[in-house]
Design an enzyme around this catalytic site. Structure first.
Site, PDB file in Angstrom:
ATOM      1  N   HIS A   1      -5.341  -9.582  -5.627  1.00 25.40           N
ATOM      2  CA  HIS A   1      -4.316  -9.635  -4.581  1.00 25.40           C
ATOM      3  C   HIS A   1      -4.041  -8.253  -3.987  1.00 25.40           C
ATOM      4  CE1 HIS A   1      -2.371  -9.080  -8.499  1.00 25.40           C
ATOM      5  NE2 HIS A   1      -1.379  -8.455  -7.884  1.00 25.40           N
TER       6      HIS A   1
ATOM      7  N   ARG B   1      10.314  -4.199   3.007  1.00 21.63           N
ATOM      8  CA  ARG B   1      10.111  -5.246   1.991  1.00 21.63           C
ATOM      9  C   ARG B   1      10.290  -4.682   0.588  1.00 21.63           C
ATOM     10  NH1 ARG B   1       5.649  -7.252  -0.954  1.00 21.63           N
ATOM     11  NH2 ARG B   1       5.823  -9.482  -1.383  1.00 21.63           N
TER      12      ARG B   1
ATOM     13  N   HIS C   1      -6.105  -5.468  -6.021  1.00 24.90           N
ATOM     14  CA  HIS C   1      -6.203  -5.248  -7.469  1.00 24.90           C
ATOM     15  C   HIS C   1      -5.945  -6.554  -8.209  1.00 24.90           C
ATOM     16  CE1 HIS C   1      -1.871  -5.168  -6.723  1.00 24.90           C
ATOM     17  NE2 HIS C   1      -1.717  -5.517  -8.002  1.00 24.90           N
TER      18      HIS C   1
ATOM     19  N   ASP D   1      -3.854  -7.721 -11.859  1.00 26.99           N
ATOM     20  CA  ASP D   1      -2.902  -7.174 -12.826  1.00 26.99           C
ATOM     21  C   ASP D   1      -3.587  -7.171 -14.200  1.00 26.99           C
ATOM     22  OD1 ASP D   1      -1.190  -7.034 -10.673  1.00 26.99           O
ATOM     23  OD2 ASP D   1      -0.077  -8.853 -11.193  1.00 26.99           O
TER      24      ASP D   1
HETATM   25  C1  OGA Z   1       2.160  -5.577  -8.302  1.00 29.46           C
HETATM   26  C2  OGA Z   1       1.997  -6.437  -7.111  1.00 29.46           C
HETATM   27  C3  OGA Z   1       2.977  -7.507  -5.215  1.00 29.46           C
HETATM   28  C4  OGA Z   1       4.132  -7.399  -4.272  1.00 29.46           C
HETATM   29  O1  OGA Z   1       3.248  -4.962  -8.430  1.00 29.46           O
HETATM   30  O2  OGA Z   1       1.209  -5.521  -9.114  1.00 29.46           O
HETATM   31  O3  OGA Z   1       0.934  -6.985  -6.934  1.00 29.46           O
HETATM   32  O4  OGA Z   1       4.320  -8.362  -3.542  1.00 29.46           O
HETATM   33  N1  OGA Z   1       3.044  -6.588  -6.280  1.00 29.46           N
HETATM   34  O5  OGA Z   1       4.799  -6.364  -4.244  1.00 29.46           O
HETATM   35 NI    NI Z   2      -0.265  -6.892  -8.683  1.00 29.30          NI
END
Ligand code: OGA
Ligand code: NI
Length: 181
Positions: free
Chosen positions: A120, A130, A63, A65
């Site tokens: 990403h 994590r 996605h 942001d």
């Molecule tokens: C998000 C995201 C990345 C992560 O919350 O939009 O891309 O490393 N998080 O959790």
């Molecule tokens: Ni994100």
């Protein structure tokens, strides 16, 4: 609240420098930088439990942001990946004490494509849990989402941030393409 209180000025400052580097009048930079004053950023806490078969599972689907900037703390366990046209998915190793900064769709629109939003995703880990936390920095929903440099041919149509968010909620990753002229 303390986290938000500290992240907002940092995000504001980053946004200010990014906008300043574009060829737009200083007053507009100021107006835009101030447009985030009335809103408090959103904080998202992400938790990715260990997964016995990480090759077949994603923690977060690919996605971009939606808002202006995202400041993310990866908490020392890798998993975040970015897509690059020339290489494909690449991992972003966590750097102690550093935030990852994502450009969001709204900043791509404001910059008329000069700051492309980052595509990403998150992979999961076989035996480590994590955690990450993100600060999403956005303007007020009534702000215009349109290219700021009026000397350039706009690559995106004019709308409000609220309208863009509605398009994104409905069409996800197709949304930016749908508002391109
Ligand atoms: C998000 C995201 C990345 C992560 O919350 O939009 O891309 O490393 N998080 O959790
Ligand atoms: Ni994100």
């Amino acid at each position: 609240m303390e986290f938000r209180h500290k992240m907002k000025p940092l995000a504001d400052q980053l946004l200010h420098y990014l906008l300043k580097s574009l060829n737009i009048p200083g007053e507009l930079v100021q107006i835009w930088a101030e447009s985030t004053d009335k809103v408090s950023g959103t904080i998202q806490l992400n938790s990715y439990p260990p997964c016995p078969d990480p090759r077949h599972v994603l923690g977060l689907a690919p996605h971009t942001d939606t808002l202006l900037l995202t400041l993310l703390n990866q908490c020392q366990i890798s998993g975040l990946q970015y897509f690059r046209d020339d290489i494909g998915w690449i991992s972003v190793p966590p750097v102690p004490g550093a935030f990852v900064v994502n450009v969001g769709d709204t900043l791509e629109i404001l910059s008329n494509g000069k700051f492309p939003s980052a595509y990403h995703r998150v992979t999961v880990n076989e035996n480590k849990h994590r955690i990450s936390y993100a600060y999403f920095h956005g303007p007020s929903m009534d702000s215009p989402a349109e290219p700021l440099d009026k000397a350039e041919k706009p690559l995106y149509r004019s709308m409000t941030v609220r309208e863009y968010c509605a398009i994104k909620a409905k069409h996800n990753e197709e949304a930016l393409g749908l508002v391109k002229l």
